[in-house]
Scaffold this motif. Structure first.
Motif, PDB file in Angstrom:
ATOM      1  N   UNK A  21      -6.209  -5.978   1.389  1.00  0.00           N
ATOM      2  CA  UNK A  21      -7.394  -5.823   0.559  1.00  0.00           C
ATOM      3  C   UNK A  21      -7.137  -4.975  -0.667  1.00  0.00           C
ATOM      4  N   UNK A  22      -8.088  -4.981  -1.608  1.00  0.00           N
ATOM      5  CA  UNK A  22      -7.897  -4.181  -2.820  1.00  0.00           C
ATOM      6  C   UNK A  22      -8.310  -2.727  -2.620  1.00  0.00           C
ATOM      7  N   UNK A  23      -8.793  -2.385  -1.448  1.00  0.00           N
ATOM      8  CA  UNK A  23      -8.978  -0.986  -1.043  1.00  0.00           C
ATOM      9  C   UNK A  23      -8.528  -0.899   0.413  1.00  0.00           C
ATOM     10  N   UNK A  24      -7.457  -0.173   0.650  1.00  0.00           N
ATOM     11  CA  UNK A  24      -6.864  -0.134   1.990  1.00  0.00           C
ATOM     12  C   UNK A  24      -7.199   1.198   2.655  1.00  0.00           C
ATOM     13  N   UNK A  25      -7.929   1.182   3.762  1.00  0.00           N
ATOM     14  CA  UNK A  25      -8.309   2.425   4.428  1.00  0.00           C
ATOM     15  C   UNK A  25      -7.256   2.873   5.434  1.00  0.00           C
ATOM     16  N   UNK A  26      -7.389   4.086   5.906  1.00  0.00           N
ATOM     17  CA  UNK A  26      -6.628   4.516   7.079  1.00  0.00           C
ATOM     18  C   UNK A  26      -7.157   3.723   8.265  1.00  0.00           C
ATOM     19  N   UNK A  27      -6.270   3.096   9.003  1.00  0.00           N
ATOM     20  CA  UNK A  27      -6.697   2.112  10.008  1.00  0.00           C
ATOM     21  C   UNK A  27      -6.338   2.564  11.421  1.00  0.00           C
ATOM     22  N   UNK A  28      -7.309   2.415  12.309  1.00  0.00           N
ATOM     23  CA  UNK A  28      -7.114   2.687  13.727  1.00  0.00           C
ATOM     24  C   UNK A  28      -7.340   1.398  14.499  1.00  0.00           C
ATOM     25  N   UNK A  29      -6.390   1.042  15.356  1.00  0.00           N
ATOM     26  CA  UNK A  29      -6.572  -0.058  16.303  1.00  0.00           C
ATOM     27  C   UNK A  29      -6.778   0.564  17.679  1.00  0.00           C
ATOM     28  N   UNK A  47       3.006  -2.759   9.577  1.00  0.00           N
ATOM     29  CA  UNK A  47       1.827  -2.203   8.911  1.00  0.00           C
ATOM     30  C   UNK A  47       1.553  -0.777   9.398  1.00  0.00           C
ATOM     31  N   UNK A  48       1.015   0.032   8.495  1.00  0.00           N
ATOM     32  CA  UNK A  48       0.693   1.416   8.837  1.00  0.00           C
ATOM     33  C   UNK A  48      -0.680   1.468   9.508  1.00  0.00           C
TER      34      UNK A  48
END
Length: 290
Positions: A21-29, A47-48
């Motif tokens: 995406x054009x804004x990448x958040x800190x992601x938790x799975x 991927x981070x």
């Protein structure tokens, strides 16, 4: 935040869409106690993201609550909750972010089709107005305004202000699966915050990927939790239930199919009847009966 339960391929597709995406958040799975090879597949990704592993399946409510607590502990102000079988379009999050001064909770326009790459996927209802408590679907397939204030949102993409969530409390884990989003959004709205449907933000959703809506277990949760929701939010729940003709239709139709239907239809109808019965009795949490 993405909730995974035995669906790593869907989760990976969603995660990669978020990262693109054009804004990448800190992601938790959040892995909700998967029993398949999900952890092995997720561990191999480049991927981070942070993988939060739960020992058991806590349902949508419990799994998302674990992720919300983690986000809150990290000092996040907002949290974007995505179903694993969702694919956000590149501008989905940046568009939601443009309305943070207006809405404490918002959802995206959600579309569905056989594959996320299909042209012209069909939108489906994820927003409603509630005049006198009656649910009236709100529809917009995208417009110049880009966002609308509504009374209720739900679906595979929920964008929440964390301070509002912490003020009213997290998802009610007694629902386990279905209706927990409706309950949380209503509590936030009742606290005085505004709710938005951001039709300028689009998320594709497979729908039913976590639990087939036609399965007996899904039917049980759906009807039981409708009753539990009414019990929780209305001062005279039985009066409320008997005032809605749909419940008579559901019960009468299920009784008929139990009497004359084939085995699978009888099983599904028994699940509906059990859901109503357990809802009236106040039974909550997971079931293994169906």
């Amino acid at each position: 935040m993405i909730l995974n339960w035995n669906c790593a391929d869907d989760t990976i597709r969603c995660l990669q869409a978020v990262a693109g995406g054009n804004h990448v958040p800190e992601t938790i799975v959040v892995d909700n106690g998967s029993s398949d090879d999900s952890i092995e597949k997720l561990d191999k990704l480049d991927e981070a993201f942070t993988l939060l592993r739960l020992d058991d399946n806590l349902g949508y409510a419990g799994g998302m609550n674990a992720g919300i607590r983690e986000a809150h502990a990290r000092g996040a102000d907002w949290v974007w909750l995505l179903n694993a079988d969702a694919v956000p379009r590149p501008q989905a999050l940046s568009t939601l972010l443009r309305h943070t001064d207006r809405f404490a909770v918002s959802t995206s326009l959600q579309t569905t089709s056989s594959q996320p790459e299909d042209e012209n996927p069909e939108p489906y209802v994820v927003a409603a107005m509630l005049p006198k408590g009656k649910v009236r679907p709100f529809r917009c397939g995208g417009c110049d305004e880009g966002a609308h204030e509504v009374d209720m949102v739900t679906g595979a993409s929920l964008f929440l202000r964390l301070s509002s969530v912490m003020q009213v409390g997290l998802f009610d884990e007694r629902f386990f699966h279905y209706k927990e989003e409706f309950d949380l959004v209503r509590r936030i709205a009742d606290s005085g915050d505004r709710i938005g449907f951001v039709c300028g933000s689009e998320v594709w959703h497979k729908r039913g990927g976590s639990l087939s809506g036609s399965s007996p277990r899904a039917r049980y949760y759906h009807h039981r939790n409708e009753v539990l929701y009414v019990r929780k939010h209305y001062p005279h729940p039985l009066r409320r239930l008997v005032s809605e003709p749909i419940h008579y239709k559901n019960v009468a139709g299920s009784l008929f199919r139990v009497a004359v239907g084939k085995r699978e239809r009888r099983r599904a109808s028994l699940a509906v009847l059990a859901g109503y019965w357990d809802g009236v009795r106040g039974v909550h949490g997971p079931t293994e009966r169906f």
